[in-house]
Design an enzyme around this catalytic site. Structure first.
Site, short mmCIF file in Angstrom:
data_model
loop_
_atom_site.label_atom_id
_atom_site.label_comp_id
_atom_site.label_asym_id
_atom_site.label_seq_id
_atom_site.Cartn_x
_atom_site.Cartn_y
_atom_site.Cartn_z
N HIS A 35 0.86 -1.19 0.00
CA HIS A 35 0.00 0.00 0.00
C HIS A 35 0.90 1.24 0.00
CE1 HIS A 35 1.13 0.11 4.20
NE2 HIS A 35 0.66 -1.12 4.36
N HIS A 38 4.11 1.25 2.08
CA HIS A 38 5.24 0.55 1.48
C HIS A 38 5.85 1.39 0.35
CE1 HIS A 38 2.90 -3.09 2.97
NE2 HIS A 38 4.07 -3.21 3.57
N GLN A 62 5.79 -15.62 12.39
CA GLN A 62 5.39 -14.46 13.19
C GLN A 62 3.88 -14.40 13.42
OE1 GLN A 62 7.12 -11.61 10.19
NE2 GLN A 62 5.44 -10.32 10.84
N GLN A 153 8.35 -3.12 16.61
CA GLN A 153 9.16 -3.91 15.67
C GLN A 153 10.43 -3.14 15.30
OE1 GLN A 153 7.65 -6.22 12.14
NE2 GLN A 153 8.21 -4.38 11.03
#
Ligand code: PAF
Length: 253
Positions: A35, A38, A62, A153
């Site tokens: 999207h 990114h 994950q 993250q």
């Protein structure tokens, strides 16, 4: 764009070619369903490097919920169309090659990974860190690009790179938002029309509530299931479920 490569051996051969020798390489790791968020990572990678690699790999390790893994959007053709102007190679490795060890070896962090997302998704960050390490080793980039939307993250990847002395620069890119403030995410496409409208209240509450507890109770009253809202280090982090879809976001305080 030069091509899409799946096999690790072909990728390594490509990476060693004279055309890549001594060149700066920007790397954008993703799970696909690309999207605008990114796209901003790819644009930045293109602007700052001589070569750009995008990886698309829906990383099984994950996902703590098998249904979440099964329903994760897979949109390879559309992803390639979105990325083709920015990248030299799209790397789409096979799970059997990435997990040739059967996930016997993995990266575990024992502090930050146990909080927030780690409480609600046990094992998630082991999976993320392990696959990021494998991908960095395979791609050998100069710089790797991560979105600030996944704040936890990002901190963990930075911590791993520092702890394991990895020769790569981690570049953090600002969260890209829809006009109503909802952070762009591959999960947004799972929302119903009504849920999508409702979802915009999530970032608004994070931004405007006087503290984390007030944001959480406002969201509960508005029908969100709240996993957590917490203030940490000048950032307000939150995760909610709306319309059966789990969304995470953060804002700077
Ligand atoms: O942020 C993601 O899309 C994933 O967690 C990542 C970094 C590509 C690892 O699978």
């Amino acid at each position: 764009m030069n091509g899409v490569i799946a096999s690790l051996a072909s990728w390594c051969e490509w990476r060693r070619s004279p055309d890549w020798a001594g060149k700066s390489v920007g790397f954008v790791p993703t799970m696909g369903a690309l999207h605008g968020g990114h796209r901003s990572l790819l644009e930045r990678a293109r602007a700052e490097n001589e070569r750009v690699v995008l990886s698309i790999f829906v990383n099984p390790s994950q996902f703590n919920d098998p249904n979440d893994l099964a329903s994760y959007p897979r949109t390879l053709e559309a992803d390639i169309a979105l990325a083709r102007d920015w990248v030299d190679v799209v790397f789409t490795p096979w799970p059997e090659e990435i997990y040739r060890d059967g996930y016997r070896f993995r990266v575990t962090e024992h502090e930050l990974s146990r909080r927030w997302e780690g409480v609600h998704r046990p094992g998630h960050f082991d999976g993320v860190l392990t696959v990021v390490l494998k991908l960095l080793n395979a791609v050998q980039p100069t710089r790797a690009y991560f979105g600030e939307k996944d704040w936890q993250q990002l901190q963990l990847v930075r911590g791993m790179v520092d702890a394991l002395l990895l020769p790569v620069e981690i570049v953090a890119c600002p969260t890209v938002r829809e006009p109503d403030g909802l952070a762009m995410s591959s999960r947004n496409r799972r929302l119903t029309e009504l849920g999508r409208k409702h979802a915009a209240e999530f970032p608004r509450a994070l931004r405007t509530a006087r503290d984390a507890a007030a944001a959480a109770s406002y969201l509960r009253v508005r029908g969100f299931e709240v996993d957590y809202v917490e203030d940490h280090d000048g950032v307000r982090l939150g995760a909610v479920r709306v319309d059966g879809v789990r969304l995470i976001d953060n804002v700077r305080l």
